[in-house]
Design a protein around this motif. Structure first.
Motif, PDB file in Angstrom:
ATOM      1  N   ASP A   1       0.786  -1.205  -0.122  1.00  0.00           N
ATOM      2  CA  ASP A   1      -0.219   0.076  -0.020  1.00  0.00           C
ATOM      3  C   ASP A   1       1.016   1.175  -0.172  1.00  0.00           C
ATOM      4  O   ASP A   1       0.500   2.162  -0.839  1.00  0.00           O
ATOM      5  CB  ASP A   1      -0.920  -0.161   1.374  1.00  0.00           C
ATOM      6  N   GLY A   2       2.006   1.428   0.722  1.00  0.00           N
ATOM      7  CA  GLY A   2       2.903   2.394   0.794  1.00  0.00           C
ATOM      8  C   GLY A   2       3.454   2.773  -0.498  1.00  0.00           C
ATOM      9  O   GLY A   2       3.643   3.826  -1.186  1.00  0.00           O
ATOM     10  N   VAL A   3       3.869   1.832  -1.557  1.00  0.00           N
ATOM     11  CA  VAL A   3       4.334   1.875  -2.719  1.00  0.00           C
ATOM     12  C   VAL A   3       3.045   2.366  -3.583  1.00  0.00           C
ATOM     13  O   VAL A   3       3.116   3.297  -4.329  1.00  0.00           O
ATOM     14  CB  VAL A   3       4.863   0.599  -3.450  1.00  0.00           C
ATOM     15  N   LEU A   4       2.157   1.835  -3.561  1.00  0.00           N
ATOM     16  CA  LEU A   4       0.882   2.441  -4.112  1.00  0.00           C
ATOM     17  C   LEU A   4       0.625   3.767  -4.153  1.00  0.00           C
ATOM     18  O   LEU A   4       0.248   4.446  -4.842  1.00  0.00           O
ATOM     19  CB  LEU A   4      -0.360   1.534  -4.183  1.00  0.00           C
TER      20      LEU A   4
ATOM     21  N   ILE B   1      -6.152   5.335   0.342  1.00  0.00           N
ATOM     22  CA  ILE B   1      -5.245   3.991   0.396  1.00  0.00           C
ATOM     23  C   ILE B   1      -5.038   3.927   2.193  1.00  0.00           C
ATOM     24  O   ILE B   1      -4.930   4.768   2.815  1.00  0.00           O
ATOM     25  CB  ILE B   1      -3.945   4.242  -0.308  1.00  0.00           C
ATOM     26  N   ASN B   2      -5.125   2.503   2.564  1.00  0.00           N
ATOM     27  CA  ASN B   2      -4.748   2.171   3.909  1.00  0.00           C
ATOM     28  C   ASN B   2      -3.498   2.141   4.188  1.00  0.00           C
ATOM     29  O   ASN B   2      -2.973   1.176   4.498  1.00  0.00           O
ATOM     30  CB  ASN B   2      -5.651   0.877   4.010  1.00  0.00           C
ATOM     31  N   ILE B   3      -3.088   3.394   4.642  1.00  0.00           N
ATOM     32  CA  ILE B   3      -1.792   3.550   5.250  1.00  0.00           C
ATOM     33  C   ILE B   3      -1.833   4.668   6.539  1.00  0.00           C
ATOM     34  O   ILE B   3      -2.863   5.082   6.657  1.00  0.00           O
ATOM     35  CB  ILE B   3      -0.616   4.162   4.415  1.00  0.00           C
ATOM     36  N   LEU B   4      -0.811   4.830   7.198  1.00  0.00           N
ATOM     37  CA  LEU B   4      -0.788   5.747   8.359  1.00  0.00           C
ATOM     38  C   LEU B   4      -1.219   6.917   7.832  1.00  0.00           C
ATOM     39  O   LEU B   4      -0.589   7.554   6.787  1.00  0.00           O
ATOM     40  CB  LEU B   4       0.533   5.861   8.963  1.00  0.00           C
ATOM     41  N   PRO B   5      -2.038   7.727   8.342  1.00  0.00           N
ATOM     42  CA  PRO B   5      -2.457   9.052   7.917  1.00  0.00           C
ATOM     43  C   PRO B   5      -1.439  10.027   7.944  1.00  0.00           C
ATOM     44  O   PRO B   5      -1.514  10.767   6.967  1.00  0.00           O
ATOM     45  CB  PRO B   5      -3.535   9.519   9.165  1.00  0.00           C
ATOM     46  N   GLN B   6      -0.284   9.973   8.708  1.00  0.00           N
ATOM     47  CA  GLN B   6       0.845  10.882   8.788  1.00  0.00           C
ATOM     48  C   GLN B   6       1.386  11.082   7.095  1.00  0.00           C
ATOM     49  O   GLN B   6       1.885  12.020   6.843  1.00  0.00           O
ATOM     50  CB  GLN B   6       1.867  10.884   9.690  1.00  0.00           C
TER      51      GLN B   6
END
Length: 391
Positions: free
Chosen positions: A230-233, A263-268
């Motif tokens: 997800d981070g790469v996406l 995308i479901n990653i950390l909001p920060q």
């Protein structure tokens, strides 16, 4: 750590890990200054490495000397966040974790001040760094978890690492572009389905102004999204948003920014996308949507000066002058060296007839412009003089 000529920053870095780590392993790649001596003063075990244009090989050399059960990786222009040691030790007690992702804050960055880095991991024989430029352990960890699914990856929710070299690095980055581009092009040619490599190289091309090549690479990365995390996406969509914005294709840019924030990653990690999305909304006159985007960024990071500044600009355009003044004041609270914020606050105070306060803001703006050797100082001084202000 791997280091080279870091005498200006190394002591501060090593001070930040006092009482937290059991050993310090330094691999020096050719320093000509006092870096090795400073490291030894902190009790570090210093080893030499002949630089070969491959960060992964240098970092793996450092791993080979480590004897602890867990390994923390830092760069010389980074420090551990004050008070984070207890949380690090606590999360390492989890026997199921193989890696702990840490939040790194870029001191001085306004757009994307946070990133997630895999810098704390078990000293496991199968964990090693890969990729010659953006060296990381993620590839080996993915393979290890595939073999032994009981291992898990954790994330520490607090900011753990402060990167204080952002501004100097940004200035020097132009000198690194060619090296980075050559190294990443070679890696991508060998690994054409690697979404992460396409993301990093595509973002680099966008940054140096080759938008067509950047977009091509980022789209290539998206075509491999099933293999990506997800981070790469997020990075792929975020940088496509930047690229299309630079081309003036704002509808496409908005689509990618909107996808990025969903995308479901950390909001920060989404702050850059929220801020840029708000900028497009503001530019296109969708002020309520812009306001929501900036307010969302502020909810995620209540100390994000650029979001308060942009919110102030939006509220001013909406005619909400008092709220805009409050937003500008919050921006200055977190970034008191912003000439633009003082200047815009001065204009707004002038609009509502607060001449004395307006003059004070303009004086502060001019002083900061002068400190930055900006021609805006003289232009602003002349314009205000014609209006009868004594600044």
């Amino acid at each position: 750590m791997i280091v080279k000529n870091e005498q200006e920053t190394l002591a501060k870095c090593l001070n930040s890990v006092k009482g937290i780590v059991d050993e310090i392993i330094i691999v020096d790649t050719g320093s000509t200054d006092k870096t090795p001596k400073i490291a030894q003063q902190f009790g570090a075990k210093v080893h030499s490495f002949n630089w070969c244009d491959d960060f992964a090989k240098a970092r793996n050399a450092a791993l080979s000397y480590a004897t602890g059960q867990w390994i923390l990786v830092l760069d010389a222009d980074e420090v551990l966040a004050p008070g984070i040691g207890a949380q690090l030790h606590q999360i390492m007690e989890n026997r199921n974790l193989i890696v702990v992702n840490l939040i790194r804050q870029e001191i001085g960055a306004s757009q994307s001040p946070y990133s997630l880095v895999s810098r704390l991991f078990r000293n496991h024989p199968q964990i090693c760094f890969s990729r010659p430029y953006h060296a990381m352990v993620d590839d080996s960890v993915t393979e290890l978890i595939r073999q032994k699914p009981q291992w898990q990856i954790g994330t520490l929710p607090q900011v753990a690492i402060l990167h204080e070299g952002y501004q100097a690095e940004a200035i020097a980055k132009r000198n690194k572009w060619q090296l980075a581009k050559t190294s990443m092009e070679r890696y991508l040619a060998e690994h054409p389905t690697d979404a992460y490599a396409a993301s990093k190289l595509g973002a680099l091309y966008v940054e140096i102004g080759d938008l067509e090549r950047g977009i091509e690479l980022l789209k290539l990365g998206l075509s491999q999204e099933s293999n990506g995390e997800d981070g790469v996406l997020y990075e792929l969509h975020y940088h496509l948003g930047i690229a299309y914005s630079k081309q003036g294709q704002f509808t496409l840019a908005k689509q990618h920014y909107q996808t990025a924030v969903d995308i479901n990653i950390l909001p920060q990690l989404k702050l850059g996308a929220y801020n840029n999305l708000g900028n497009i909304f503001k530019q296109e006159g969708e002020l309520e949507s812009a306001k929501i985007a900036y307010q969302t960024a502020i909810e995620i990071d209540p100390g994000l000066a650029i979001a308060y500044y942009n919110l102030g600009m939006t509220l001013r355009a909406m005619g909400a002058y008092r709220e805009a003044i409050a937003a500008y004041q919050k921006a200055l609270e977190f970034n008191p060296n912003s000439a633009e914020t003082f200047q815009n606050l001065g204009v707004l105070l002038l609009q509502i007839g607060q001449l004395s306060d307006s003059s004070t803001m303009f004086k502060a703006a001019i002083e900061l412009h002068e400190q930055n050797n900006s021609p805006e100082a003289q232009r602003l001084r002349q314009e205000l003089g014609e209006m009868g202000f004594r600044v």
